[in-house]
Design an enzyme around this catalytic site. Structure first.
Site, PDB file in Angstrom:
ATOM      1  N   HIS A  94      -3.523   7.309   0.871  1.00 55.15           N
ATOM      2  CA  HIS A  94      -3.765   5.990   0.285  1.00 55.15           C
ATOM      3  C   HIS A  94      -5.207   5.599   0.558  1.00 55.15           C
ATOM      4  CE1 HIS A  94      -3.894   1.767  -0.416  1.00 55.15           C
ATOM      5  NE2 HIS A  94      -3.907   1.466   0.869  1.00 55.15           N
ATOM      6  N   CYS A 149       0.803  -1.224   0.000  1.00 54.45           N
ATOM      7  CA  CYS A 149       0.000   0.000   0.000  1.00 54.45           C
ATOM      8  C   CYS A 149       0.834   1.271   0.000  1.00 54.45           C
ATOM      9  CB  CYS A 149      -0.960   0.005   1.192  1.00 54.45           C
ATOM     10  SG  CYS A 149      -2.175  -1.326   1.141  1.00 54.45           S
ATOM     11  N   ASN A 177      -9.779  -0.257  -2.751  1.00 61.31           N
ATOM     12  CA  ASN A 177      -8.352  -0.122  -2.429  1.00 61.31           C
ATOM     13  C   ASN A 177      -7.536  -0.750  -3.547  1.00 61.31           C
ATOM     14  OD1 ASN A 177      -5.742  -0.393  -1.425  1.00 61.31           O
ATOM     15  ND2 ASN A 177      -6.366  -1.120   0.586  1.00 61.31           N
TER      16      ASN A 177
END
Length: 336
Positions: free
Chosen positions: A263, A115, A293
């Site tokens: 993020h 991530c 995501n």
């Protein structure tokens, strides 16, 4: 000593939209459950046979970024590709991009920081440019999660979160050191590595020979595992710390932030950070509602969209921040 600055941005997401209602037909879940916990309404998943892969999506985003940068592909001196979902176990997708774009034989580096992968890749590119080693660097974040998710009720806690897509940026040399990437900040805490993990295939625990020998249809080691509450609690702390670290480094207060692009892990995390730093809706860019995501791709996709929508202007202070598997986290402070 130089600074680096972003001169071109691009993104690519698959055409196939998968809504929460679509997921409810695959597993025991519903729109209300997913929205309440994540803020996600839909995500993009690559369709079988479409030709989209982690590498090809990265190439499509890169072509857009190169065109917008106004440079020739052969002006690129180096390629950095961030992903946790490469097309092949090895080699990584960086060399596939070099070949697909028919770029001269420049170096290609693959970054495996999940991530926070794009922040790590951006930091590497920034420092290569700062030292004068390279002038123009292509940085890509791309992920294809959907083909590796457990699309049953057993895997719903993870599967509903993730989407596919790619984003790219062209960084170049900037002689005015008051502009561009002002600083980057990177951290890790490996003691929590197994709280968000994909075990197999891996040389240490579950390699191909083990999987084949066991032939266990219930083996979950090659599906992602996430301790959601533990990750959430750590994320909100580390996001805050690393954003503040960047502000302090550049002698800025939180009121100096013109645009925060976190993020896109969970809308609740972004909302918590927004409230903590007393930012308005116009100062934070979120698109997790539409894409889920996309791990290393989430920041470059969101950064591209924010720029396309005119939400980032010359002279703005742009803050990028990420937290994820590893645990790893980082931030970047950019004067646009």
């Amino acid at each position: 000593m130089y600074n680096s600055k972003i001169i071109g941005l691009g993104k690519y997401v698959p055409d196939n939209v998968v809504t929460n209602e679509d997921l409810s037909k695959m597993m025991d879940t519903n729109d209300e459950w997913i929205t309440e916990r994540t803020g996600i309404k839909e995500r993009r998943w690559v369709k079988e046979g479409s030709g989209d892969t982690t590498a090809t999506m990265g190439v499509k985003a890169a072509k857009q970024a190169i065109e917008r940068a106004g440079i020739d592909k052969d002006d690129i001196d180096f390629i950095i590709f961030a992903t946790l979902s490469p097309d092949m176990y090895f080699p990584g997708p960086g060399v596939q991009v070099q070949h697909a774009l028919d770029i001269k034989t420049v170096g290609a580096l693959d970054v495996r920081n999940q991530c926070s992968g794009f922040i790590y890749a951006l930091s590497v590119a920034d420092n290569f440019i700062k030292t004068g080693m390279y002038k123009n660097i292509l940085v890509i974040g791309s992920e294809l999660h959907s083909h590796g998710l457990d699309k049953t009720t057993r895997g719903r806690g993870v599967t509903v979160i993730f989407g596919d897509g790619a984003g790219a940026a062209i960084l170049t040399r900037e002689e005015d050191t008051t502009k561009g990437v002002l600083s980057t900040h990177l951290h890790s805490q490996g003691e929590h590595a197994e709280e968000l993990v994909l075990v197999a295939p891996g040389m240490g625990k579950r390699w191909v020979n083990d999987i084949i020998a066991d032939n266990d249809p219930n083996d979950e080691s090659y599906f992602p595992h996430m301790n959601g509450q533990f990750v959430f609690k750590n994320a909100v702390v580390r996001f805050s710390e690393v954003i503040m670290e960047g502000l302090v480094k550049n002698k800025m207060g939180k009121d100096a932030i013109d645009m925060l692009i976190p993020h896109q892990a969970n809308l609740r995390i972004a909302q918590f950070i927004q409230k903590k730093f007393e930012l308005t809706d116009d100062q934070v860019y979120n698109n997790i509602m539409r894409y889920g995501n996309t791990t290393a791709a989430s920041i470059p996709i969101a950064l591209t969209e924010a720029w396309e929508e005119g939400k980032i202007k010359e002279g703005d202070n742009v803050v990028l921040a990420a937290f994820g598997s590893g645990f790893t986290w980082g931030s970047a402070i950019i004067k646009w």
